[in-house]
Design a protein around this motif. Structure first.
Motif, PDB file in Angstrom:
ATOM      1  N   TRP A  57      -7.025  -6.325  -9.377  1.00  0.00           N
ATOM      2  CA  TRP A  57      -6.979  -6.574  -7.938  1.00  0.00           C
ATOM      3  C   TRP A  57      -7.054  -8.048  -7.586  1.00  0.00           C
ATOM      4  O   TRP A  57      -8.022  -8.733  -7.930  1.00  0.00           O
ATOM      5  CB  TRP A  57      -8.130  -5.853  -7.231  1.00  0.00           C
ATOM      6  CG  TRP A  57      -8.088  -4.361  -7.292  1.00  0.00           C
ATOM      7  CD1 TRP A  57      -8.953  -3.541  -7.967  1.00  0.00           C
ATOM      8  CD2 TRP A  57      -7.141  -3.494  -6.656  1.00  0.00           C
ATOM      9  NE1 TRP A  57      -8.613  -2.227  -7.787  1.00  0.00           N
ATOM     10  CE2 TRP A  57      -7.504  -2.163  -6.984  1.00  0.00           C
ATOM     11  CE3 TRP A  57      -6.029  -3.699  -5.839  1.00  0.00           C
ATOM     12  CZ2 TRP A  57      -6.793  -1.051  -6.528  1.00  0.00           C
ATOM     13  CZ3 TRP A  57      -5.322  -2.604  -5.380  1.00  0.00           C
ATOM     14  CH2 TRP A  57      -5.698  -1.298  -5.722  1.00  0.00           C
ATOM     15  N   ASP A  58      -6.033  -8.538  -6.884  1.00  0.00           N
ATOM     16  CA  ASP A  58      -6.124  -9.787  -6.137  1.00  0.00           C
ATOM     17  C   ASP A  58      -6.718  -9.471  -4.773  1.00  0.00           C
ATOM     18  O   ASP A  58      -6.616  -8.336  -4.290  1.00  0.00           O
ATOM     19  CB  ASP A  58      -4.750 -10.427  -5.951  1.00  0.00           C
ATOM     20  CG  ASP A  58      -4.132 -10.908  -7.251  1.00  0.00           C
ATOM     21  OD1 ASP A  58      -4.877 -11.366  -8.132  1.00  0.00           O
ATOM     22  OD2 ASP A  58      -2.895 -10.830  -7.382  1.00  0.00           O
ATOM     23  N   GLU A  59      -7.295 -10.488  -4.119  1.00  0.00           N
ATOM     24  CA  GLU A  59      -8.064 -10.214  -2.907  1.00  0.00           C
ATOM     25  C   GLU A  59      -7.752 -11.187  -1.775  1.00  0.00           C
ATOM     26  O   GLU A  59      -7.456 -12.358  -2.014  1.00  0.00           O
ATOM     27  CB  GLU A  59      -9.568 -10.327  -3.214  1.00  0.00           C
ATOM     28  CG  GLU A  59     -10.065  -9.397  -4.304  1.00  0.00           C
ATOM     29  CD  GLU A  59     -11.536  -9.625  -4.626  1.00  0.00           C
ATOM     30  OE1 GLU A  59     -12.040  -8.934  -5.530  1.00  0.00           O
ATOM     31  OE2 GLU A  59     -12.174 -10.493  -3.993  1.00  0.00           O
ATOM     32  N   LEU A  60      -7.897 -10.671  -0.542  1.00  0.00           N
ATOM     33  CA  LEU A  60      -8.064 -11.506   0.642  1.00  0.00           C
ATOM     34  C   LEU A  60      -9.435 -11.170   1.198  1.00  0.00           C
ATOM     35  O   LEU A  60      -9.729 -10.004   1.486  1.00  0.00           O
ATOM     36  CB  LEU A  60      -6.990 -11.243   1.691  1.00  0.00           C
ATOM     37  CG  LEU A  60      -7.165 -12.057   2.988  1.00  0.00           C
ATOM     38  CD1 LEU A  60      -6.933 -13.547   2.721  1.00  0.00           C
ATOM     39  CD2 LEU A  60      -6.230 -11.560   4.083  1.00  0.00           C
ATOM     40  N   ASN A  61     -10.278 -12.191   1.350  1.00  0.00           N
ATOM     41  CA  ASN A  61     -11.649 -11.991   1.781  1.00  0.00           C
ATOM     42  C   ASN A  61     -11.935 -12.667   3.117  1.00  0.00           C
ATOM     43  O   ASN A  61     -11.427 -13.757   3.392  1.00  0.00           O
ATOM     44  CB  ASN A  61     -12.618 -12.557   0.733  1.00  0.00           C
ATOM     45  CG  ASN A  61     -12.680 -11.709  -0.524  1.00  0.00           C
ATOM     46  OD1 ASN A  61     -13.078 -10.547  -0.467  1.00  0.00           O
ATOM     47  ND2 ASN A  61     -12.270 -12.272  -1.652  1.00  0.00           N
TER      48      ASN A  61
END
Length: 390
Positions: A268-272
């Motif tokens: 998983w890549d993320e936007l936080n």
């Protein structure tokens, strides 16, 4: 490396997009790794529900139009900054130079080379940012890799001097950020509060992300002089948030809330949505976690669909550039949550995408990254594009 499993079923507020094909491999910065689905979750922290309810929600359907190619034949472009009087500054990761681009004609003028840059792997001359007082002080800030560390410096830009000699000697603002062949972070940006934020990587040593004494695997917040910023969550520390693997995108929305993109490993890549003092879980959590002590991402992607670098905010959405994913993602927001499923644009049209910068109104600047050793350069690469978005 131990990671908590991603929950099999996302919350009822989640949105899913069709899965992409996996090519396997291990993740490392923007190195190839696994593949799969895209999701967004309402599990992130943020402002009050009353504030969010008063906000206009952007349409679930957006659009992107490439207006023109601003410049081309750039070598390993990484950081991008727009000058207030016109012109774009772009850093070259491998050459260690900063170049001014005339955004109307595409003409290039090299300001000079930044001394001390050690370009290897994912390191080199990375993000750049203009001083909040640039109109008076003409200072350029840069994040760079040296033989011993990653650091932030600032330099005087004197456009009256001959090309190639327009950069003053670098003044070190912050040093001691761990360096590695991978995961050097590198994005810097001044926030609405006038403080300098920096996304760092854990340099391939995952444990540093949880170590509050280390500058690796963090988002840092410092004064323009390099001191821990007033109001930081940890006393006498530049650390603003932690538990990050490799942060390369920072953007604020219209209400001054910070969002950051982050490389995952295999899944998983993320936007936080960033909360001061927040722990984002790495290396124990990758993507959504069931452990309440970690803050979950508001959107996540399998790594063959993103490997995210730069982010920008425009028209009610976060726009996120994908390296391995070779596409530009739109994440419409309501408060600090994704209000609809992320949308992908420009898929495989321009190859790897590195940096995206708001250009005012519905315009963005976007750089490609095909000469970075992992892309397949075409004639004209690398380039800066002007986009119109909604």
């Amino acid at each position: 490396m131990q990671r908590r499993a991603v929950t099999a079923v996302l919350a009822a507020t989640a949105f899913l997009l069709t899965a992409g094909c996996s090519s396997g491999g291990s993740g490392g910065g923007d190195m190839p790794s696994g593949g799969g689905s895209v999701s967004s979750s309402g599990a992130a922290p943020g402002g009050s529900s009353s504030r969010q309810a008063a906000e206009e929600t952007p349409s679930a359907k957006g659009s992107v139009r490439v207006v023109r190619t601003v410049a081309q034949n750039l070598k390993t472009p990484w950081g991008l900054a727009a000058l207030p009087g016109g012109g774009l500054l772009v850093s070259s990761r491998d050459e260690g130079t900063i170049t001014r681009i005339d955004e109307k004609t595409g003409k290039k003028t090299e300001l000079g080379a930044v001394p001390g840059v050690s370009a290897s792997g994912e390191g080199g001359l990375l993000g750049i940012a203009l001083s909040p007082g640039y109109a008076a002080d003409h200072l350029i800030y840069a994040y760079l890799t040296t033989d011993s560390d990653n650091r932030i410096v600032r330099m005087l830009y004197d456009a009256k001097k001959p090309a190639g000699q327009q950069l003053g000697a670098p003044d070190t603002v912050l040093k001691g950020i761990p360096k590695g062949f991978i995961h050097n972070g590198g994005r810097i940006a001044f926030g609405p509060d006038g403080m300098l934020y920096a996304g760092t990587g854990e340099s391939g040593s995952g444990g540093l992300a949880q170590d509050l004494k280390s500058l690796g695997g963090k988002i840092l917040r410092i004064t323009p002089e390099g001191n821990p910023a007033p109001g930081n969550p940890f006393p006498d520390s530049p650390v603003y948030s932690y538990g990050h693997r490799n942060v390369q995108g920072l953007a604020w929305d219209s209400r001054q809330r910070l969002f950051a993109s982050e490389f995952g490993q295999n899944t998983w890549d993320e936007l936080n949505a960033i909360k001061p003092g927040g722990n984002y879980g790495w290396p124990d959590a990758e993507g959504t976690s069931a452990d309440p002590k970690y803050i979950n991402p508001i959107a996540q992607w399998h790594t063959d669909q993103a490997s995210p670098s730069g982010t920008a905010y425009a028209e009610g959405s976060i726009w996120m550039a994908g390296l391995r994913g070779q596409r530009l993602w739109r994440i419409p927001l309501k408060g600090t949550k994704a209000s609809a499923a992320p949308q992908a644009f420009l898929k495989s049209t321009y190859g790897r995408l590195r940096t995206v910068v708001a250009a005012g109104g519905d315009k963005l600047w976007l750089t490609t990254s095909n000469t970075d050793g992992r892309g397949k350069p075409k004639q004209g690469d690398d380039r800066i594009l002007e986009l119109e978005v909604s």
